[in-house]
Design a protein around this motif. Structure first.
Motif, short mmCIF file in Angstrom:
data_model
loop_
_atom_site.label_atom_id
_atom_site.label_comp_id
_atom_site.label_asym_id
_atom_site.label_seq_id
_atom_site.Cartn_x
_atom_site.Cartn_y
_atom_site.Cartn_z
N GLN A 41 -58.54 63.80 20.25
CA GLN A 41 -58.10 65.11 20.73
C GLN A 41 -56.57 65.17 20.78
O GLN A 41 -55.97 66.19 20.43
N GLN A 42 -55.94 64.08 21.18
CA GLN A 42 -54.48 64.03 21.20
C GLN A 42 -53.91 64.16 19.79
O GLN A 42 -52.94 64.89 19.57
N ALA A 43 -54.53 63.46 18.84
CA ALA A 43 -54.06 63.53 17.45
C ALA A 43 -54.24 64.94 16.90
O ALA A 43 -53.35 65.46 16.20
N TYR A 44 -55.36 65.54 17.22
CA TYR A 44 -55.62 66.90 16.75
C TYR A 44 -54.58 67.87 17.32
O TYR A 44 -54.03 68.72 16.59
N SER A 45 -54.30 67.78 18.60
CA SER A 45 -53.33 68.68 19.24
C SER A 45 -51.94 68.50 18.62
O SER A 45 -51.20 69.47 18.45
N TYR A 46 -51.62 67.25 18.27
CA TYR A 46 -50.31 66.95 17.68
C TYR A 46 -50.18 67.60 16.30
O TYR A 46 -49.12 68.14 15.95
N LEU A 47 -51.23 67.56 15.50
CA LEU A 47 -51.18 68.07 14.12
C LEU A 47 -51.42 69.57 14.04
O LEU A 47 -50.92 70.23 13.13
N ASP A 48 -52.20 70.11 14.96
CA ASP A 48 -52.60 71.52 14.88
C ASP A 48 -51.44 72.47 15.22
O ASP A 48 -51.50 73.66 14.90
N LYS A 49 -50.40 71.96 15.84
CA LYS A 49 -49.30 72.83 16.25
C LYS A 49 -48.55 73.41 15.05
O LYS A 49 -48.03 74.53 15.12
N GLU A 50 -48.47 72.64 13.97
CA GLU A 50 -47.69 73.06 12.79
C GLU A 50 -48.57 72.95 11.55
O GLU A 50 -48.55 71.93 10.86
N LYS A 51 -49.33 73.97 11.30
CA LYS A 51 -50.27 73.93 10.18
C LYS A 51 -49.90 74.96 9.12
O LYS A 51 -49.28 75.98 9.40
N PHE A 52 -50.32 74.67 7.94
CA PHE A 52 -50.05 75.51 6.78
C PHE A 52 -51.04 76.66 6.78
O PHE A 52 -52.26 76.45 6.71
N ARG A 53 -50.53 77.91 6.88
CA ARG A 53 -51.38 79.09 6.86
C ARG A 53 -51.49 79.60 5.43
O ARG A 53 -50.49 80.02 4.83
N VAL A 54 -52.70 79.57 4.87
CA VAL A 54 -52.93 80.00 3.50
C VAL A 54 -53.12 81.51 3.48
O VAL A 54 -54.05 82.04 4.11
N ASP A 55 -52.25 82.20 2.77
CA ASP A 55 -52.34 83.66 2.67
C ASP A 55 -53.10 84.11 1.42
O ASP A 55 -53.76 85.14 1.43
N ASN A 56 -53.00 83.33 0.38
CA ASN A 56 -53.63 83.71 -0.89
C ASN A 56 -53.89 82.45 -1.71
O ASN A 56 -53.06 81.54 -1.73
N TYR A 57 -55.04 82.39 -2.34
CA TYR A 57 -55.30 81.25 -3.21
C TYR A 57 -56.32 81.63 -4.27
O TYR A 57 -57.12 82.56 -4.11
N LYS A 58 -56.28 80.94 -5.35
CA LYS A 58 -57.31 80.93 -6.38
C LYS A 58 -57.18 79.60 -7.09
O LYS A 58 -56.23 78.83 -6.84
N ASN A 59 -58.12 79.28 -7.95
CA ASN A 59 -58.10 77.97 -8.59
C ASN A 59 -56.75 77.72 -9.25
O ASN A 59 -56.30 78.49 -10.09
N GLY A 60 -56.10 76.63 -8.84
CA GLY A 60 -54.82 76.28 -9.41
C GLY A 60 -53.64 76.99 -8.78
O GLY A 60 -52.52 76.89 -9.30
N TYR A 61 -53.86 77.68 -7.66
CA TYR A 61 -52.75 78.40 -7.04
C TYR A 61 -53.00 78.54 -5.54
O TYR A 61 -54.11 78.91 -5.11
N VAL A 62 -51.96 78.23 -4.76
CA VAL A 62 -52.03 78.40 -3.31
C VAL A 62 -50.68 78.98 -2.85
O VAL A 62 -49.62 78.50 -3.25
N LYS A 63 -50.74 80.00 -2.02
CA LYS A 63 -49.54 80.58 -1.43
C LYS A 63 -49.76 80.72 0.07
O LYS A 63 -50.80 81.17 0.52
N GLY A 64 -48.74 80.29 0.82
CA GLY A 64 -48.86 80.39 2.27
C GLY A 64 -47.53 80.14 2.94
O GLY A 64 -46.47 80.11 2.29
N SER A 65 -47.57 79.95 4.24
CA SER A 65 -46.35 79.75 5.01
C SER A 65 -46.60 78.75 6.13
O SER A 65 -47.74 78.48 6.51
N ILE A 66 -45.52 78.23 6.66
CA ILE A 66 -45.61 77.28 7.77
C ILE A 66 -44.36 77.41 8.63
O ILE A 66 -43.26 77.66 8.13
N VAL A 67 -44.54 77.28 9.92
CA VAL A 67 -43.43 77.31 10.86
C VAL A 67 -43.26 75.91 11.44
O VAL A 67 -44.18 75.38 12.07
N VAL A 68 -42.10 75.31 11.21
CA VAL A 68 -41.80 73.96 11.71
C VAL A 68 -41.00 74.10 12.99
O VAL A 68 -39.92 74.71 13.00
N GLU A 69 -41.51 73.49 14.06
CA GLU A 69 -40.89 73.67 15.37
C GLU A 69 -40.26 72.40 15.91
O GLU A 69 -39.50 72.44 16.89
N ASP A 70 -40.59 71.22 15.36
CA ASP A 70 -40.00 69.99 15.88
C ASP A 70 -39.41 69.17 14.73
O ASP A 70 -39.10 69.71 13.68
#
Length: 904
Positions: free
Chosen positions: A785-814
């Protein structure tokens, strides 16, 4: 010697004789009246061959309930994989997605090999045209049409090149066409059937080149063979190369041999260029991602007696994978008659004997076998090149029938009696030795004796009476033989439930779409399905798409996942719901469960139950930089998972070792000994030997066990594991996990409240099994649970994808600077951060993708895949077309000039 005698694609004729006007042999089976009838109706023989060949395959599928049955399904290739892959490509075309990459295949690996193998046959357009139709019906139609095309191609070849007379050309075209069915060994590897109808076309091209010095037909035929399936295209190329030189130096022709040889090699070069757009990206995969991995090469165990047996009616594979060279009982008889026929020149017997001997050596010896398989070392002996032997035997049989007057009638009953005695002898040996040998059923012996007797009477009658009516009887007997043989072989493989048999089935995709996934969630994630009565493992799924770890996956990915505790076989890796740690790392969002397959082996699964993964993050998230340098060099999957979490988060020992004082071992007919640095499981009693491993329930943490092997995935073991808490790849009969897979196993509680695992052995075949050690661990859920909380804070949000393509954003806070993306790292991926190209770093054992980000802030990220060598392949194909056009233009101008000179 007969002036116009034909052999194979050989025709010994006068230099000035035109191909279309070659006269029949004076020793023809037919009268002048019959010759006239042949010239009138022979134009219909190709379509008759196609119709009859397709009809026979249709009847076999119908009688065995492979089509028009809502309950049963055709098993295609490795668990319907071939058909579902082709349909996936068709869906990609309709949706405008990449043909070269899929998030669903091999956890996201290059699929250009899939394209080259499965999709380039024109008949596969049916999957595109009838995309929403029942895939079972579409696949059946493809198989039926390919068998019909094989019969049609051989009929044209036999008429044009063998000078087959009348209905006899239809007889052997049907036998050859149905060898396409035998080649698929009952499970309809329909993309291999393409090679069966391509081979006669290529051989016709060789013939036209030698006889008429025209290479264009051969160029197109070669290019088509390489495009449809470059693997079997290689096999066809090897055979046609040998055939070309055999013909060149044994037949008469009116051209200089040097000129013909140069044109042949020019044809090969142009053909290779034309097909470059397919084989270039496939070659890239072979060069960069092929490796031994966990594949091994079993020693060849068949012998010449097996080869002879499998030429006859009803012989199906046993535990030994045998060649599939069934091409009709009369062909086996006529093959011997070919070599005793006085009218056939000795040089033709020698050349044909050399070709047959070469392929027999391919069946029997590893070096030859590897050579014909493109220096590949497959784990089983499917003998995919056996269609070439069937082609050669059918060709020689066709020639023999056209020259029966050169054979003494007495030879026919002698050969038939000899074969009958041979089959009886095999049956007797099988009975006394109690082994699963070829031809060990009386029904096959009886049926083959009936067929041998029938063909003996017909062939002797033809020699003596030369009546056309006998050929009609021969056609009827052919239809009876090939339909009954196909039915017998197809039935031997049984029937599979349409929705409850395999996760690689399109229907399981349908089940998920209809009953579980509502389509509202467009995020890129993975799903585990926990019920599978054959693979029984729970494979990865992508959203609205089947996903699996297939045999074409990257060896590095396979190795890393195995070290994380996944099931590893010699063909594939299965996600098993092994533990929440690996599922969190690899972005598994949902699990689905249904009936226990160990209780409902042949039943359709009940309604699926959806279970959310409490530790789901995303396919990407920020981690510590230590992951860049992580190398997994141990077989202890628990410690490897600890290293992964520690590198990502700094949290130590998510899996904690269990004190051996909490473990008790009970032995019943099996002992465990320490032998140097290994453990030895030793059977000391007959019957079912068992080791019962029990663990105290001293806290609330779930308990796990791993049987650690230096190199797992040995199918041959007779040792199994009972009592697993997560679904595994199992033995279908016993519902047991193969012990040697070396994966993480979740222990279940027994009636006494103890965690319990059983090791069982059912056979004395393997009295001793060696393993490295047995690892006992428990999952510390608080640390997870500690590891999950540590990693879940800054995750890659996928806005659009198809085979061979991924577009998204991420907010880095630390201060974390490494973005981990659980998509396999392969060449061809490019990354763009805020529009700027950035280098992708291979991380986690150099298996997955990582991106270094400069620090705190918000980032727009794009990942694009461009299949390497595709553009180069297209450029080479265009250059091949240009060279072909120039060559044709030059020939056209020369021919026009020669005509002008003659007119003047």
């Amino acid at each position: 010697m007969n002036k116009n005698f034909s052999f194979g694609v050989l025709v010994v004729n006068d230099i000035k004789t035109n191909l279309e006007s070659v006269t029949d042999s004076d020793n023809s089976l037919y009268t002048d009246e019959n010759k006239k009838e042949k010239s009138t109706y022979s134009k219909y023989y190709p379509i008759i061959s196609f119709i009859l060949g397709s009809f026979c395959m249709f009847v076999v599928l119908y009688l065995t309930q492979r089509i028009f049955n809502e309950k049963y399904v055709m098993l295609i290739g490795d668990g319907f994989k071939t058909a579902s892959n082709i349909r996936m490509c068709a869906g990609n075309i309709l949706n405008g997605e990449s043909l070269y990459y899929s998030f669903s295949v091999c956890l996201g690996s290059n699929t250009s090999l899939l394209l080259a193998y499965d999709f380039m046959s024109p008949l596969n357009l049916l999957y595109l045209l009838f995309y929403n139709a029942d895939i079972n019906a579409v696949t059946a139609a493809v198989v039926i049409l390919k068998v019909g095309l094989a019969a049609l191609a051989f009929q044209i070849f036999s008429f044009k090149c063998l000078k087959a007379k009348g209905i006899t050309s239809i007889i052997f075209s049907l036998f050859y066409g149905m060898c396409a069915f035998s080649l698929t060994h009952g499970i309809f590897n329909n993309f291999w059937a393409d090679a069966v109808y391509v081979l006669p076309i290529v051989c016709m091209g060789v013939y036209f080149l030698i006889q008429k010095k025209k290479p264009y037909f051969l160029i197109i035929a070669y290019a088509y063979a390489f495009i449809v399936n470059f693997y079997t295209g290689y096999m066809i190329g090897v055979f046609s190369f040998i055939l070309f030189f055999m013909l060149l130096f044994t037949i008469k022709h009116g051209h200089k041999k040097t000129e013909i040889v140069l044109k042949y090699f020019l044809s090969v070069v142009i053909s290779v260029l034309l097909a470059s757009f397919v084989w270039m990206p496939a070659l890239f995969c072979v060069i960069n991602y092929s490796g031994e991995g966990f594949d091994s090469f079993y020693g060849i165990t068949i012998n010449i007696l097996d080869i002879i047996c499998c030429m006859f009616w009803g012989i199906v594979n046993t535990e030994v994978s045998l060649p599939h060279i069934y091409c009709g009982v009369p062909c086996a008889v006529l093959l011997i008659l070919f070599f005793v026929n006085k009218k056939i020149p000795i040089r033709f017997k020698i050349s044909s004997g050399i070709m047959l001997a070469f392929f027999v050596l391919c069946f029997l010896t590893t070096p030859f076998y590897k050579f014909i398989h493109a220096v590949d070392t497959p784990v089983g002996y499917d003998f995919r090149f056996s269609f070439i032997v069937s082609f050669l035997i059918c060709s020689l049989a066709c020639i023999t029938v056209n020259n029966l007057s050169g054979i003494k009638a007495l030879w026919i009953p002698i050969i038939c009696a000899g074969f009958a005695a041979f089959l009886f002898a095999v049956r007797i040996v099988a009975g006394y030795s109690n082994e699963d040998l070829m031809g060990n059923k009386y029904i096959t012996v009886i049926m083959n004796v009936i067929l041998l007797l029938s063909w003996c009477v017909l062939l002797v009658s033809v020699i003596k009476d030369k009546k056309k009516s006998y050929t009609v009887l021969m056609v009827l007997l052919v239809l009876i033989e090939i339909v009954s043989n196909g039915f017998y072989k197809c039935k031997a493989y049984g029937k599979l439930e349409k929705r409850g048999y395999d996760l690689w089935d399109y229907y399981m995709d349908e089940v998920l779409n209809e009953n579980v996934l509502d389509g509202s969630d467009n995020e890129l994630y993975r799903t585990v399905y926990g019920i599978d009565i054959n693979e029984n493992s729970g494979s990865f799924y992508g959203i609205n798409r089947i996903a699996y770890f297939g045999s074409n996956d990257i060896p590095g990915v396979r190795e890393t996942l195995q070290r994380m505790g996944y099931i590893v076989s010699q063909h594939r890796i299965h996600e098993t719901g092994t533990n929440p740690v690996s599922e969190m790392v690899l972005g598994v969002k949902n699990r689905f469960f249904g009936d226990d397959p160990r209780e409902m082996i042949n039943e359709i699964p009940s309604s699926l139950v959806k279970e959310e993964n409490d530790y789901y993050i995303s396919v990407g998230y920020m981690v510590n930089d230590d992951l860049k340098d992580l190398r997994l060099d141990k077989r202890n999957a628990f410690e490897n998972n600890n290293m992964i979490i520690s590198s990502m988060t700094g949290i130590e020992s998510v899996f904690e070792p269990v004190d051996v004082n909490h473990v008790r071992i009970f032995r019943y007919g099996m002992e465990i000994y320490k032998v140097e640095d290994q453990l030895a499981l030793v059977r000391n009693d007959s019957g079912v030997a068992t080791v019962d491993i029990r663990m105290d329930d001293y806290n609330d943490y779930p308990k796990y066990i791993q049987f650690e092997f230096e190199k797992p995935a040995d199918y041959a073991t007779t040792y199994y594991v009972h009592g697993v808490g997560n679904y595994m790849y199992t033995d279908g009969e016993n519902g047991d996990l193969f012990l040697t897979f070396g994966n993480i196993v979740k222990m279940m509680k027994n009636e006494d409240g103890e965690y319990n695992i059983l090791i069982r052995s059912y056979s004395d075949d393997d009295p001793v099994l060696y393993l490295n050690q047995i690892n006992y661990y428990e999952l510390n859920e608080d640390k997870l649970q500690q590891a999950y909380s540590y990693l879940d804070k800054e995750k890659f949000r996928v806005d659009n994808y198809k085979n061979g393509y991924v577009k998204g954003s991420i907010v880095v806070e630390d201060d974390k600077k490494l973005l981990f993306v659980s998509i396999p790292y392969i060449k061809g991926w490019k990354a763009y951060v805020n529009g700027n190209a950035e280098e992708i770093i291979p991380v986690l054992n150099d298996t997955f993708m990582g991106l270094e980000l400069p620090g705190k802030g918000e980032y727009e990220i794009e990942l694009k895949f461009e299949c390497p060598w595709v553009k180069q392949g297209i450029a080479m194909s265009l250059s091949g077309m240009l060279i072909l056009g120039i060559m044709y233009f030059i020939d056209f101008r020369i021919a026009k000039t020669n005509r002008s000179k003659k007119e003047n």
